[in-house]
Enzyme design. Structure first.
Site, PDB file in Angstrom:
ATOM      1  N   GLY A 155      14.732  11.962   2.727  1.00 41.65           N
ATOM      2  CA  GLY A 155      13.593  12.344   3.384  1.00 41.65           C
ATOM      3  C   GLY A 155      13.440  12.360   5.045  1.00 41.65           C
TER       4      GLY A 155
ATOM      5  N   GLY B 199       7.896  12.772   9.511  1.00 49.70           N
ATOM      6  CA  GLY B 199       7.433  11.558   9.736  1.00 49.70           C
ATOM      7  C   GLY B 199       8.455  10.452  10.136  1.00 49.70           C
TER       8      GLY B 199
ATOM      9  N   TYR C 153       0.951   3.788  -7.011  1.00 54.26           N
ATOM     10  CA  TYR C 153       1.748   3.708  -5.858  1.00 54.26           C
ATOM     11  C   TYR C 153       2.171   2.263  -5.685  1.00 54.26           C
ATOM     12  CZ  TYR C 153       2.996   4.123  -0.894  1.00 54.26           C
ATOM     13  OH  TYR C 153       3.437   3.995   0.261  1.00 54.26           O
TER      14      TYR C 153
END
Length: 251
Positions: free
Chosen positions: A13, A17, A150
């Site tokens: 990922g 960010g 989450y």
């Protein structure tokens, strides 16, 4: 700077960010960096931003069947890894009444199963002295309404860090968690809210943070660098909470 000189680091990922900020920082600290991402356009943009010496590999951490291919592609470029930063993850929210099995499974597929099987597939490349860092969340500590799927996925990831640290200690591999609070990243842009809704949500959340603001990807990257480097050589199974004091101080 050379806190990761001659080290090889893989960041999952790593296209936006926290992941992208960490890739920049690790590279600047002397590491050879590999990143993964599932979106080919973002992956290409990240590689252009980082430089040709950074290896970008398309991989979807939620698809367990693809992870052996990821390991094979990594082996085409390097013969070992010193750092594995498991940063890939998703954040989607729904109250209990609106939560579906599909949404629950989607979140847990990447935030829980993705952690387990990424480590499993890349473990042969990790040797004595290497470091695994898992990006979790302070939502594992908070009973925030609307975050059931989450928060439970991040709580599971935090538990996995403890178990993996115990299993891999005999190999000399350290495993630690970073638990960020709210961070200004593109993740929030993916929640399907309008700009005004995002601003209102951010302002409301900031009232809980003693430092009065969201963190930055660069601040979380600094925490990841510490756990990746030899400076944290006596840390394993632990959790580095970076939340502006939210879970520790009454604002």
């Amino acid at each position: 700077m050379s806190r990761l000189k001659d080290k090889i680091a893989l960041i999952t990922g790593g296209t936006t960010g926290i992941g992208l900020a960490s890739a920049h920082l690790f590279r600047n600290e002397g590491a050879r960096v590999l990143i993964t991402g599932q979106d080919t356009q973002r992956l290409a943009a990240a590689q252009k931003d980082l430089g040709d010496d950074v290896v970008a590999i398309r991989s979807d951490a939620s698809k367990i069947a693809e992870l052996p291919q990821l390991a094979a592609q990594v082996k085409q470029h390097v013969d070992h890894l010193d750092v594995l930063f498991i940063n890939a993850g998703i954040a989607k929210f729904a109250p209990l009444e609106e939560l579906t099995e599909d949404l629950f499974d989607e979140i847990h597929a990447i935030n829980v199963k993705g952690v387990v099987f990424t480590v499993q597939q890349l473990l042969p490349l990790l040797g004595k002295g290497s470091s695994i860092v898992v990006n979790t969340s302070i939502n594992a500590r908070l009973g925030m309404p609307g975050t059931l799927a989450y928060a439970s996925s991040k709580a599971a990831a935090r538990s996995l860090v403890r178990v993996l640290a115990g299993e891999l200690a005999k190999r000399g591999i350290r495993v630690n968690a970073i638990s960020p609070g709210p961070v200004t990243t593109p993740l929030y842009d993916k929640l399907g809210m309008s700009a005004q809704q995002l601003e209102e949500r951010a302002a409301q959340m900031a009232t809980h943070i003693p430092l009065g603001r969201f963190g930055t990807p660069e601040e979380i990257a600094n925490a990841a660098l510490f756990l990746a480097s030899a400076e944290s050589s006596y840390f394993t199974g632990g959790e580095f909470v970076a939340d502006g004091g939210w879970t520790q101080v009454i604002p």
